[in-house]
Design a protein around this motif. Structure first.
Motif, PDB file in Angstrom:
ATOM      1  N   MET A  83       0.849  -1.175   0.000  1.00  0.00           N
ATOM      2  CA  MET A  83       0.000   0.000   0.000  1.00  0.00           C
ATOM      3  C   MET A  83       0.896   1.239   0.000  1.00  0.00           C
ATOM      4  O   MET A  83       1.837   1.320   0.769  1.00  0.00           O
ATOM      5  CB  MET A  83      -0.907  -0.029   1.241  1.00  0.00           C
ATOM      6  N   THR A  84       0.560   2.180  -0.827  1.00  0.00           N
ATOM      7  CA  THR A  84       1.320   3.421  -0.923  1.00  0.00           C
ATOM      8  C   THR A  84       0.883   4.390   0.185  1.00  0.00           C
ATOM      9  O   THR A  84      -0.201   4.239   0.757  1.00  0.00           O
ATOM     10  CB  THR A  84       1.082   4.093  -2.285  1.00  0.00           C
ATOM     11  N   PRO A  85       1.705   5.399   0.447  1.00  0.00           N
ATOM     12  CA  PRO A  85       1.297   6.406   1.437  1.00  0.00           C
ATOM     13  C   PRO A  85      -0.032   7.078   1.055  1.00  0.00           C
ATOM     14  O   PRO A  85      -0.872   7.333   1.921  1.00  0.00           O
ATOM     15  CB  PRO A  85       2.450   7.403   1.426  1.00  0.00           C
ATOM     16  N   GLU A  86      -0.217   7.347  -0.225  1.00  0.00           N
ATOM     17  CA  GLU A  86      -1.452   7.988  -0.681  1.00  0.00           C
ATOM     18  C   GLU A  86      -2.663   7.096  -0.424  1.00  0.00           C
ATOM     19  O   GLU A  86      -3.717   7.557   0.003  1.00  0.00           O
ATOM     20  CB  GLU A  86      -1.362   8.333  -2.173  1.00  0.00           C
ATOM     21  N   ARG A  87      -2.514   5.795  -0.689  1.00  0.00           N
ATOM     22  CA  ARG A  87      -3.615   4.863  -0.447  1.00  0.00           C
ATOM     23  C   ARG A  87      -3.895   4.710   1.047  1.00  0.00           C
ATOM     24  O   ARG A  87      -5.039   4.593   1.462  1.00  0.00           O
ATOM     25  CB  ARG A  87      -3.310   3.497  -1.049  1.00  0.00           C
ATOM     26  N   LEU A  88      -2.828   4.692   1.842  1.00  0.00           N
ATOM     27  CA  LEU A  88      -2.998   4.602   3.294  1.00  0.00           C
ATOM     28  C   LEU A  88      -3.791   5.796   3.797  1.00  0.00           C
ATOM     29  O   LEU A  88      -4.767   5.646   4.546  1.00  0.00           O
ATOM     30  CB  LEU A  88      -1.635   4.520   3.990  1.00  0.00           C
ATOM     31  N   PRO A 113       0.147  -8.248   3.987  1.00  0.00           N
ATOM     32  CA  PRO A 113      -0.728  -8.114   2.820  1.00  0.00           C
ATOM     33  C   PRO A 113      -1.677  -6.915   2.981  1.00  0.00           C
ATOM     34  O   PRO A 113      -2.089  -6.581   4.099  1.00  0.00           O
ATOM     35  CB  PRO A 113      -1.527  -9.429   2.806  1.00  0.00           C
ATOM     36  N   ASP A 114      -2.030  -6.302   1.864  1.00  0.00           N
ATOM     37  CA  ASP A 114      -2.941  -5.146   1.900  1.00  0.00           C
ATOM     38  C   ASP A 114      -4.245  -5.473   2.622  1.00  0.00           C
ATOM     39  O   ASP A 114      -4.765  -4.653   3.375  1.00  0.00           O
ATOM     40  CB  ASP A 114      -3.264  -4.656   0.483  1.00  0.00           C
ATOM     41  N   ARG A 115      -4.770  -6.654   2.381  1.00  0.00           N
ATOM     42  CA  ARG A 115      -6.041  -7.039   3.003  1.00  0.00           C
ATOM     43  C   ARG A 115      -5.925  -7.029   4.526  1.00  0.00           C
ATOM     44  O   ARG A 115      -6.799  -6.508   5.227  1.00  0.00           O
ATOM     45  CB  ARG A 115      -6.475  -8.417   2.517  1.00  0.00           C
ATOM     46  N   LEU A 116      -4.833  -7.594   5.061  1.00  0.00           N
ATOM     47  CA  LEU A 116      -4.623  -7.591   6.508  1.00  0.00           C
ATOM     48  C   LEU A 116      -4.471  -6.169   7.019  1.00  0.00           C
ATOM     49  O   LEU A 116      -5.049  -5.802   8.049  1.00  0.00           O
ATOM     50  CB  LEU A 116      -3.401  -8.432   6.888  1.00  0.00           C
ATOM     51  N   LEU A 117      -3.713  -5.350   6.319  1.00  0.00           N
ATOM     52  CA  LEU A 117      -3.514  -3.963   6.747  1.00  0.00           C
ATOM     53  C   LEU A 117      -4.855  -3.236   6.817  1.00  0.00           C
ATOM     54  O   LEU A 117      -5.146  -2.538   7.789  1.00  0.00           O
ATOM     55  CB  LEU A 117      -2.556  -3.236   5.811  1.00  0.00           C
ATOM     56  N   ARG A 118      -5.690  -3.414   5.805  1.00  0.00           N
ATOM     57  CA  ARG A 118      -7.009  -2.778   5.809  1.00  0.00           C
ATOM     58  C   ARG A 118      -7.845  -3.252   7.006  1.00  0.00           C
ATOM     59  O   ARG A 118      -8.520  -2.457   7.654  1.00  0.00           O
ATOM     60  CB  ARG A 118      -7.739  -3.062   4.501  1.00  0.00           C
ATOM     61  N   GLU A 119      -7.781  -4.547   7.298  1.00  0.00           N
ATOM     62  CA  GLU A 119      -8.512  -5.088   8.445  1.00  0.00           C
ATOM     63  C   GLU A 119      -8.002  -4.490   9.754  1.00  0.00           C
ATOM     64  O   GLU A 119      -8.794  -4.155  10.645  1.00  0.00           O
ATOM     65  CB  GLU A 119      -8.389  -6.610   8.487  1.00  0.00           C
ATOM     66  N   LEU A 120      -6.684  -4.356   9.876  1.00  0.00           N
ATOM     67  CA  LEU A 120      -6.101  -3.796  11.099  1.00  0.00           C
ATOM     68  C   LEU A 120      -6.498  -2.332  11.287  1.00  0.00           C
ATOM     69  O   LEU A 120      -6.767  -1.889  12.411  1.00  0.00           O
ATOM     70  CB  LEU A 120      -4.585  -3.943  11.082  1.00  0.00           C
ATOM     71  N   ILE A 121      -6.541  -1.584  10.196  1.00  0.00           N
ATOM     72  CA  ILE A 121      -6.946  -0.177  10.269  1.00  0.00           C
ATOM     73  C   ILE A 121      -8.416  -0.085  10.673  1.00  0.00           C
ATOM     74  O   ILE A 121      -8.792   0.701  11.555  1.00  0.00           O
ATOM     75  CB  ILE A 121      -6.681   0.550   8.935  1.00  0.00           C
ATOM     76  N   GLU A 122      -9.251  -0.911  10.057  1.00  0.00           N
ATOM     77  CA  GLU A 122     -10.676  -0.890  10.392  1.00  0.00           C
ATOM     78  C   GLU A 122     -10.895  -1.322  11.843  1.00  0.00           C
ATOM     79  O   GLU A 122     -11.702  -0.728  12.564  1.00  0.00           O
ATOM     80  CB  GLU A 122     -11.467  -1.788   9.456  1.00  0.00           C
TER      81      GLU A 122
END
Length: 117
Positions: free
Chosen positions: A1-6, A87-96
């Motif tokens: 994930m890029t900084p912009e996407r984050l 993985p991006d999916r895990l990162l998204r889950e952790l943020i949520e």
């Protein structure tokens, strides 16, 4: 994930805002004044501090070398995640999950207003 996407992903949540209380280089993402993510978006490697259930935090740290106790944070409740190491999916889950934990601590009326009972 890029900084912009984050940045964009963190700002997708209801009532989330980006603030800079620690200086112009550190993005702090908040919901109704409470922090759920913190990152220096131009740092290499890119990392993000996220709130986490204490038991889940231990499990994640054991399973993923890219997840460590939160730097400059309460290490029981916060993790630092190296973005390129998960993985991006895990990162998204952790943020949520971090967002949801913060929202869960808000008064009921505010939770309902955010559509997160």
């Amino acid at each position: 994930m890029t900084p912009e996407r984050l940045r964009a992903f963190c700002l997708e949540f209801n009532a989330s805002v980006e603030e800079f209380p620690f200086g112009p280089e550190t993005s702090v993402f908040k919901v109704l004044g409470k922090m759920f993510a913190l990152s220096t978006l131009d740092a290499r490697p890119l990392t993000v501090n996220l709130k986490c259930d204490p038991d889940e935090a231990i499990r994640l740290r054991e399973e993923h070398p890219a997840i460590v106790p939160g730097r400059h944070m309460n290490k029981r409740h916060w993790n630092t995640v190296t973005v390129s190491g998960v993985p991006d999916r895990l990162l998204r889950e952790l943020i949520e999950d971090s967002y949801d934990l913060v929202v869960a601590g808000l008064p009921k009326a505010e939770r309902l207003r955010l559509d997160r009972p």
